[in-house]
Structures are given as C-alpha cells and as structure tokens.
Design a protein around this motif. Sequence first.
Motif, PDB file in Angstrom:
ATOM      1  N   ALA B 232       6.244   7.328   3.017  1.00  0.00           N
ATOM      2  CA  ALA B 232       4.809   7.383   2.687  1.00  0.00           C
ATOM      3  C   ALA B 232       4.411   6.058   2.075  1.00  0.00           C
ATOM      4  CB  ALA B 232       4.526   8.532   1.723  1.00  0.00           C
ATOM      5  N   SER B 233       4.251   5.072   2.963  1.00  0.00           N
ATOM      6  CA  SER B 233       4.078   3.695   2.498  1.00  0.00           C
ATOM      7  C   SER B 233       2.637   3.346   2.169  1.00  0.00           C
ATOM      8  CB  SER B 233       4.588   2.739   3.576  1.00  0.00           C
ATOM      9  OG  SER B 233       3.889   2.974   4.788  1.00  0.00           O
ATOM     10  N   VAL B 234       1.701   4.241   2.514  1.00  0.00           N
ATOM     11  CA  VAL B 234       0.283   3.948   2.274  1.00  0.00           C
ATOM     12  C   VAL B 234      -0.215   4.817   1.117  1.00  0.00           C
ATOM     13  CG1 VAL B 234      -2.045   4.031   3.258  1.00  0.00           C
ATOM     14  CG2 VAL B 234      -0.116   3.256   4.662  1.00  0.00           C
ATOM     15  N   VAL B 383     -10.197   3.165  -0.833  1.00  0.00           N
ATOM     16  CA  VAL B 383      -9.360   1.996  -0.589  1.00  0.00           C
ATOM     17  C   VAL B 383      -7.924   2.470  -0.349  1.00  0.00           C
ATOM     18  CG1 VAL B 383      -8.434  -0.140  -1.566  1.00  0.00           C
ATOM     19  CG2 VAL B 383     -10.814   0.514  -2.028  1.00  0.00           C
ATOM     20  N   LEU B 384      -7.351   2.009   0.750  1.00  0.00           N
ATOM     21  CA  LEU B 384      -5.957   2.321   1.063  1.00  0.00           C
ATOM     22  C   LEU B 384      -5.140   1.038   0.993  1.00  0.00           C
ATOM     23  CD1 LEU B 384      -7.512   4.786   2.322  1.00  0.00           C
ATOM     24  CD2 LEU B 384      -5.615   4.952   3.935  1.00  0.00           C
ATOM     25  N   GLU B 385      -3.934   1.151   0.455  1.00  0.00           N
ATOM     26  CA  GLU B 385      -3.077  -0.030   0.374  1.00  0.00           C
ATOM     27  C   GLU B 385      -1.650   0.293   0.786  1.00  0.00           C
ATOM     28  OE1 GLU B 385      -3.650  -2.838  -2.973  1.00  0.00           O
ATOM     29  OE2 GLU B 385      -4.946  -1.290  -3.832  1.00  0.00           O
ATOM     30  N   VAL B 386      -1.006  -0.695   1.385  1.00  0.00           N
ATOM     31  CA  VAL B 386       0.419  -0.579   1.677  1.00  0.00           C
ATOM     32  C   VAL B 386       1.155  -0.869   0.375  1.00  0.00           C
ATOM     33  CG1 VAL B 386       2.348  -1.471   3.015  1.00  0.00           C
ATOM     34  CG2 VAL B 386       0.051  -1.363   4.031  1.00  0.00           C
ATOM     35  N   VAL B 387       1.947   0.103  -0.072  1.00  0.00           N
ATOM     36  CA  VAL B 387       2.576  -0.060  -1.384  1.00  0.00           C
ATOM     37  C   VAL B 387       4.097   0.027  -1.320  1.00  0.00           C
ATOM     38  CG1 VAL B 387       0.635   0.769  -2.742  1.00  0.00           C
ATOM     39  CG2 VAL B 387       2.281   2.414  -1.824  1.00  0.00           C
ATOM     40  N   ALA B 388       4.639   0.452  -0.214  1.00  0.00           N
ATOM     41  CA  ALA B 388       6.103   0.614  -0.176  1.00  0.00           C
ATOM     42  C   ALA B 388       6.670  -0.055   1.073  1.00  0.00           C
ATOM     43  CB  ALA B 388       6.464   2.093  -0.202  1.00  0.00           C
TER      44      ALA B 388
END
Lengths: 388, 388
Positions: B232-234, B383-388
């Motif tokens: 779940a990278s987003v 806002v969505l971000e790539v976090v992983a």
Amino acid sequence: MSEVRVAGVGLTPFGNSPERTGRDLFAEATIAAFEDASVPREDIEEVLYGNFMGEIAEHQGHQGPLMADAAGVDAPATRYEAACASSATAVRDAVARIRSGQADVLLVGGAERMSNLGTGGATEALAIAADDLWEVRAGMTFPAAYALMAEAYFETYGGDSEDLAHVAVKNHANAVENDYAQYQREITVEDVLEAPRVATPLGLYDSCPISDGASALVLVSESYADRKGLDASVAITGSGQGGDRMALQDRETMARTPAASEASEKAYDDAGIGPEEVGVAEVHDCFTIAEVLAIEAIGLASEGEGIAAAREGRTTVEGEVPVNLSGGLKAKGHPVGATGVSQLAELTKLLRGDHPHGDRVEDADVGVAHNAGGTVASAVVHVLEVVA
Amino acid sequence: MSEVRVAGVGLTPFGNSPERTGRDLFAEATIAAFEDASVPREDIEEVLYGNFMGEIAEHQGHQGPLMADAAGVDAPATRYEAACASSATAVRDAVARIRSGQADVLLVGGAERMSNLGTGGATEALAIAADDLWEVRAGMTFPAAYALMAEAYFETYGGDSEDLAHVAVKNHANAVENDYAQYQREITVEDVLEAPRVATPLGLYDSCPISDGASALVLVSESYADRKGLDASVAITGSGQGGDRMALQDRETMARTPAASEASEKAYDDAGIGPEEVGVAEVHDCFTIAEVLAIEAIGLASEGEGIAAAREGRTTVEGEVPVNLSGGLKAKGHPVGATGVSQLAELTKLLRGDHPHGDRVEDADVGVAHNAGGTVASAVVHVLEVVA
C-alpha cells in the motif's frame, strides 16, 4: 483527544406545516441553537446535516450547502442519509472530527418536510428506506414491517397488543408538557386498542405520525468551550453505530435488533460506562414495538423482558429509567431527518434541567439516545454525560 | 495520527448499462477492490458510501446497508450525499476516522445508476443539485448553469468555445487506452465546435455523458498495512472541503469557484505541500469550462490563465502537469456518486504505475483529486502521495 461538548440546542415545534420548506424549518432550529449556544455563526467550521426524503418531498438534493445558507453559515456542508437515523450519523462524524482535532466548532442538525406529501405519499416515500427490490415491490410499508417484527416478538417472547399500548400511553403522557411535541394530549390503553388497525397487531396509535420539523446542535471542543467561557455542561462521551442486512428476510430473526445492540455496545465502550449508569433515555419508537426492541438493545431491559417493562411501567416518568420523556417519536413527532439530533437536544435539556421533566431526572448524569434507520438495518447510539 | 493508506482500488467500466442495478455495479467494484487490496471482507469496520439520485433513479434510499450487503460486508454503513461530490465527502470522513484511531480498515465507494432514466430524465434528476426554488423552477439545468459560468469567465478573463474545445479533445485522447472509460475514441476541435449546442457556448462535446458505474477503495491505517505486510504505497495525505452559496445568483462572481479554492488550500495545508509539487491531477470536468475553473482553483494555473493552459496544451499527457489522464468525466464518464472515489482510484493506479498512462508520470509522487458538487457549491480536494 478533545471532549465533545454540546454548546447549544435548537428545535422547531414538530407537527404539520406543509406550507413551510425544509430550509425554513432548519433556519428556525438553528436560530434557536445559536441563541442557546452563544456561539457566533462565523466560528462554525462545517455543517453536518441529516435528511432523508428531500429529493421526493421537496425535489431537492444537495441540501448541505442549502442548509448552510439557511443557517446563515459560510462553511462547507455535507448531507448524511441513513433513513430515519440520518442526523445521528451526522453527529457521529462531528464527534470524530472534534475528537481528532480537525474541528472545534460544528453545526449539526437535520430537517424533514413530509406532510406536504400527505399520509399516503409520505408512507410511500418512507418505504424506500427498505429494500426496493425485495420488500417495497412486494408491497411492504413500514407499518407492515414493524407488524411482522411485533408478531415475531410475541411468538418468541410472549406479549400482546395491550402490552404495547402502554408504550403509546406513556409517551403521550410525557408529551403533554412538551411545547415542541406534535401531540400534547393524553390517551388511554382503550384508545390505543380501539384505534383503527394499520397492520395487525399495530393500530393507528401504535404508530408515530407524519411530521415536519428541524433540529440543531452546536457542538464544540472542550478547549473551545473553556476558552470562550461557554456554559456547556453536557458532553457526548460515547458514539456507536451498528448495521444489519437491509431486508428482513435476510436476517436470522425479526424479534431482536442486533444492529442496535452493536451500536449501544460500541457507544457504552466508547464512553466507558455500562447501561446500569443510564439515568434517562430517548429511543426510536416509530412504532410501539420499536421501543420494546430498543430498550432491550440498549440494555435497559434484558432479552424478552422489554414487553414486561412496558406493561409494568418501568420506563414511565416515575419508573426506574424514564424513556422518551420528550414524548418520543410517537407523541413528539418524527420528522425523519430531524429525529436523531432532536433526541440529543431533548437529552441535553433534561440533563441541564431546563426541560418540563428536568426535575424528574435531576440526579441523572447519563443519558442515552437510540436512533434507528429502516427496520433497524442502521442504528446509532450516543451517550451524553454531565461533565461540568 | 495514523497515516491513511490506499490498500486497493476497484472500478466498473463506466458506460450505459440501464439493466444493471446500483447494487450490482457496486458489488463488481468492491470485488475488484478487495482483490486488489488483499484485505479480507471480515476486517472492514464500516462502509462509507456516496450516491446522489438513488431515490429517483432506483426508488431506493437508505443505500448504506444495502451496499454493505452487496459488498458482502457485515458492518455499519452510511450514505453521503453532496451531489456530484458525494463519494469524495465519504472519503473525507474515512480519512478522519482512520487518523483519529477510530478505525483501521474501511470500505469507501460510490455508485450511480442513471441511464435507465434516459438523458432527459437524468438531466432533470441532476438539476436538483441546484436550488429548486430559485434555479430549477426557473428552468435551469446544469448545462445552462455551466453555460452561464462559461460566459462569465469569457467576459472576465477572455477565451472562447474553441479554447474550451481543447479540454474535450485532450480528455478523449487520454481515454483511448482506458478500458474503464465510456468513450475510448479521439475527437477533434472541429467535432467539438460542430456538435449540436446544448446551452451556448457549450455544445454536446463540451458535456460529460450520462453514465452508470461504481467505484471502491479499501483504506487502511499505516499500522494495519505494516502489520499485514500489504503493498500500500499510496497515502491520502491531504483532505479539504469548501462550500459556497447554493444558488449562482447569490455569489459574487460566476467566473471563479471559491469553494474549490478553499478545498484545495485546506488539502494542501493538510498535506504540507503546495500546488507546485503536484505531478498529476484528476479534476471535475463535467463541462469543459469546469476543468478550466478547476485547474485555477487547485493552483495549476493562475486566475484567468486556465483557458490559456487549455489552449496551449499545458495539461495534456505531454504537458507539465497532465490533467485527467483517465479521460476525465468528459470521456471516462460521470456516474455521479462514483466519480469522487473513481478519481482517487485512477490517481492511485497512476502513482503505482499500473495505469495506461503510468509511464508518463513515473516520476510523479503527488496526485491531486478535485471533485465538485452542483455549480461548485460543494468542493472536495484530496492529495495522494507515494510514501513507501
């Protein structure tokens, strides 16, 4: 986690005013709530609003921004819908937002205009809170659904129509002093039993009326209340929601309401209390049988004992835990989208002592509100406590 | 505060399937979302569901529990309604609940069945997202409302129908590779300009279609994702909502959408970023002019520059920040209640790289979704971000 305080409450009288729009009703309720709260409209960060049949009764969707306008509030607004539990779901999200620190000051409310549809039209509109494909098209209306539940209850636990009649008699008696109630008059067990049958075993006086009305709460964080020196002695300390299969046919039994049990367990857990601490309750008595099911679900009577509690007057104004001192949906009225928040408004007034029945519960520190949607496919329970 | 992760996304193809019910569509979207998420249905704690016209199109209110049933989920469910921004308001509350620790695993989605009403019937049903008393009864439909907004924009900032046509051309081109899109075919500026006028200056090809479809997200807390080893990278890192007066006549101008500016400012603040960090956006282009207003509101073009951005192709797949790589409402389709969540589903796929246009934005870490209700009386930005 910030504590959620009730800064102010507002109601319209419930009744039949088919010429008044939903926005007109909501404006009146919010004027009362702002006056009660001493909170300026500019401080409201969001409006959370419950409504059920606006599309049908008023040809109006997207009521959130409309109701913010009506309240004179310049803030984002969202509409919540869970049939007759609509505004209680709005309260749930308000609690989450204040606790999480996302907001300090929220306007929460609900409204419903119904009587302009007439009794038949309103009953038809209400029916779409059931499963259209499997229930409504088979001819099921809500009186019929609750009649099935009453029959299932009688078969499983005993009881009869005369037992149920005591619920209506009690709630009418409670409403006599409530100026906001639709029916401020007493009825007798005989009146209930002799009234026309709507869906056996339920008659006209087992059923709540078609109502117009609105309700509003100004909810604030404890820190905001302290900072502004508000008189906000009542807190929402517990919030829970439960769900069930939509259609009655898909459930294990019709003699209990597990969604309401789930909601009350969660709400009590959340508040860190048990049902034995409850001093006063407002429950969803859309039909007399519904109050019996409700008091069992929230733990004021054990399984199968709700009917005896009704018969023996355990929940009257003189009983151990008075239920529906407002008059309940039965006598106060049931403008669907307004009901959930109106229960919290009545409980707040009871706990503060500024209610016709306030003296009766002056020792009560804990109130519980039980609001149900459809045939209790949705249920929301809130716990209110005197904290200051 | 727990971070909100997108564990899985699911969509139905958008299009016209008048014989399929809302529950049928939602079941399909949730099957896809659960498969994508690798999260068992038993872990879902609540269902938050957006729908706009169920009462009218399906004679069905109280859709929360019904849609929990359709998804095979035994959990409480609530319906959110903010016209065309309905499911984005559901996402907002899901974010609040996960962040506050009240929930770890939520199913969020939306659905709309519209085409069974026919184009005229659906247009009439959509109209109740405007003010019934002051707009709808005066004959205003949404094409008319957005035509007024386009005229106001042209008068204030310049531009013409040919400029707007580029929005439609771009979004159709983007949709060609999107198997979920209603229109997988290119159109030209001439096609747009020669199409029948719906409400001058807007023609048929300036307008999104009437669509059926559903969308779903499985949202989880970071701790749940870590505990279960989910991919779940987003993350949803920002959420904001804005509001405006319901009726166009009550606003200062029709050439801007301050509710969307408010929503985006709040969402960027919440995420701790600015618009300059956005790499890809999905915005609410119900009409071509709406995309121009949207990119100004979310800061991808300055005030009055949105029309030039469209004309000069700044938001195409080759542009600086691609907008509506899914095809947007214009070409992907707009099943109203499904749209908000579908934008987050498309962005998640883009940021993960498993999207037809994923390669184009492989360097993008930040996506923004802009969803509007009515004539932008409601607006929600995430806002969505790539976090992983």
